[in-house]
Design a protein around this motif. Sequence first.
Motif, mmCIF file in Angstrom:
data_model
loop_
_atom_site.group_PDB
_atom_site.id
_atom_site.type_symbol
_atom_site.label_atom_id
_atom_site.label_comp_id
_atom_site.label_asym_id
_atom_site.label_seq_id
_atom_site.Cartn_x
_atom_site.Cartn_y
_atom_site.Cartn_z
ATOM 1 N N VAL A 73 145.995 49.179 -64.579
ATOM 2 C CA VAL A 73 145.078 48.042 -64.589
ATOM 3 C C VAL A 73 143.743 48.563 -65.094
ATOM 4 C CG1 VAL A 73 143.934 46.263 -63.222
ATOM 5 C CG2 VAL A 73 146.270 46.955 -62.652
ATOM 6 N N ILE A 74 143.332 48.062 -66.257
ATOM 7 C CA ILE A 74 142.078 48.509 -66.860
ATOM 8 C C ILE A 74 141.143 47.316 -66.958
ATOM 9 C CG2 ILE A 74 140.993 49.582 -68.867
ATOM 10 C CD1 ILE A 74 143.731 50.893 -69.441
ATOM 11 N N ALA A 75 139.993 47.427 -66.289
ATOM 12 C CA ALA A 75 139.001 46.359 -66.304
ATOM 13 C C ALA A 75 137.957 46.662 -67.365
ATOM 14 C CB ALA A 75 138.340 46.243 -64.936
ATOM 15 N N GLN A 76 137.703 45.691 -68.223
ATOM 16 C CA GLN A 76 136.608 45.782 -69.198
ATOM 17 C C GLN A 76 135.385 45.200 -68.499
ATOM 18 O OE1 GLN A 76 136.738 46.916 -72.531
ATOM 19 N NE2 GLN A 76 134.539 46.701 -72.507
ATOM 20 N N LEU A 77 134.379 46.030 -68.317
ATOM 21 C CA LEU A 77 133.183 45.592 -67.601
ATOM 22 C C LEU A 77 132.204 44.915 -68.553
ATOM 23 C CD1 LEU A 77 132.642 48.752 -65.381
ATOM 24 C CD2 LEU A 77 134.037 46.732 -64.917
ATOM 25 N N LYS A 78 131.331 44.108 -68.013
ATOM 26 C CA LYS A 78 130.323 43.413 -68.826
ATOM 27 C C LYS A 78 129.373 44.406 -69.481
ATOM 28 C CE LYS A 78 130.664 39.112 -66.307
ATOM 29 N NZ LYS A 78 130.032 38.144 -65.413
ATOM 30 N N SER A 79 129.263 45.603 -68.915
ATOM 31 C CA SER A 79 128.402 46.646 -69.491
ATOM 32 C C SER A 79 129.045 47.299 -70.722
ATOM 33 C CB SER A 79 128.120 47.721 -68.436
ATOM 34 O OG SER A 79 129.323 48.413 -68.114
ATOM 35 N N GLY A 80 130.318 46.979 -70.987
ATOM 36 C CA GLY A 80 131.021 47.565 -72.121
ATOM 37 C C GLY A 80 131.917 48.727 -71.728
ATOM 38 N N GLN A 81 131.772 49.221 -70.520
ATOM 39 C CA GLN A 81 132.599 50.322 -70.052
ATOM 40 C C GLN A 81 133.939 49.800 -69.561
ATOM 41 O OE1 GLN A 81 129.902 51.902 -67.068
ATOM 42 N NE2 GLN A 81 129.485 53.669 -68.384
ATOM 43 N N GLU A 82 134.906 50.726 -69.437
ATOM 44 C CA GLU A 82 136.199 50.391 -68.873
ATOM 45 C C GLU A 82 136.375 51.147 -67.565
ATOM 46 O OE1 GLU A 82 139.022 51.407 -71.934
ATOM 47 O OE2 GLU A 82 139.041 49.348 -72.652
ATOM 48 N N ALA A 83 137.084 50.532 -66.627
ATOM 49 C CA ALA A 83 137.352 51.169 -65.341
ATOM 50 C C ALA A 83 138.826 50.976 -65.010
ATOM 51 C CB ALA A 83 136.479 50.552 -64.249
ATOM 52 N N CYS A 84 139.469 52.055 -64.613
ATOM 53 C CA CYS A 84 140.861 51.987 -64.182
ATOM 54 C C CYS A 84 140.895 51.626 -62.706
ATOM 55 C CB CYS A 84 141.543 53.328 -64.403
ATOM 56 S SG CYS A 84 141.801 53.719 -66.134
ATOM 57 N N LEU A 85 141.716 50.643 -62.379
ATOM 58 C CA LEU A 85 141.812 50.157 -61.014
ATOM 59 C C LEU A 85 143.197 50.455 -60.450
ATOM 60 C CD1 LEU A 85 140.134 46.670 -61.558
ATOM 61 C CD2 LEU A 85 139.031 48.816 -60.862
ATOM 62 N N ASN A 86 143.257 50.685 -59.153
ATOM 63 C CA ASN A 86 144.522 50.947 -58.477
ATOM 64 C C ASN A 86 145.276 49.625 -58.317
ATOM 65 O OD1 ASN A 86 146.604 51.512 -56.741
ATOM 66 N ND2 ASN A 86 145.355 52.519 -55.206
ATOM 67 N N PRO A 87 146.427 49.462 -58.987
ATOM 68 C CA PRO A 87 147.136 48.176 -58.929
ATOM 69 C C PRO A 87 147.676 47.844 -57.545
ATOM 70 C CG PRO A 87 148.425 49.804 -60.122
ATOM 71 C CD PRO A 87 147.094 50.427 -59.846
ATOM 72 N N ALA A 88 147.789 48.831 -56.654
ATOM 73 C CA ALA A 88 148.309 48.580 -55.312
ATOM 74 C C ALA A 88 147.215 48.213 -54.318
ATOM 75 C CB ALA A 88 149.056 49.816 -54.805
ATOM 76 N N ALA A 89 145.960 48.380 -54.694
ATOM 77 C CA ALA A 89 144.854 48.079 -53.777
ATOM 78 C C ALA A 89 144.718 46.568 -53.584
ATOM 79 C CB ALA A 89 143.552 48.661 -54.320
#
Length: 106
Positions: A73-89
Amino acid sequence: MARVARVAPAAPRLLPAALLLLLLVAAGQRAAGAPVVAELRCQCLQTLQGIHFKNIQSVKVTPPGPHCAQTEVIAQLKSGQEACLNPAAPMVKKIIDKMLNKGSSN
């Protein structure tokens, strides 16, 4: 004495033709909509348990496949950065649900 005609081996001439055929087949499959994997490995080495929903522009969920054995799960942030998220959380599950509902309401 009888002269024996020498015949050059066929393999050197067939190699370029076989290579060309292979390239044409590969190009045809790509043009026919075969999926192209950009990365041949997991993109998320570390994940976050969640992030505030207001900071997220979009979310991309990549199911397990030949490139990676786990759901990413990769979130594209409004700042332009990407963050990987734990899909089980639990928080990430809520974020995905919100994003799906946001997309279906438009």
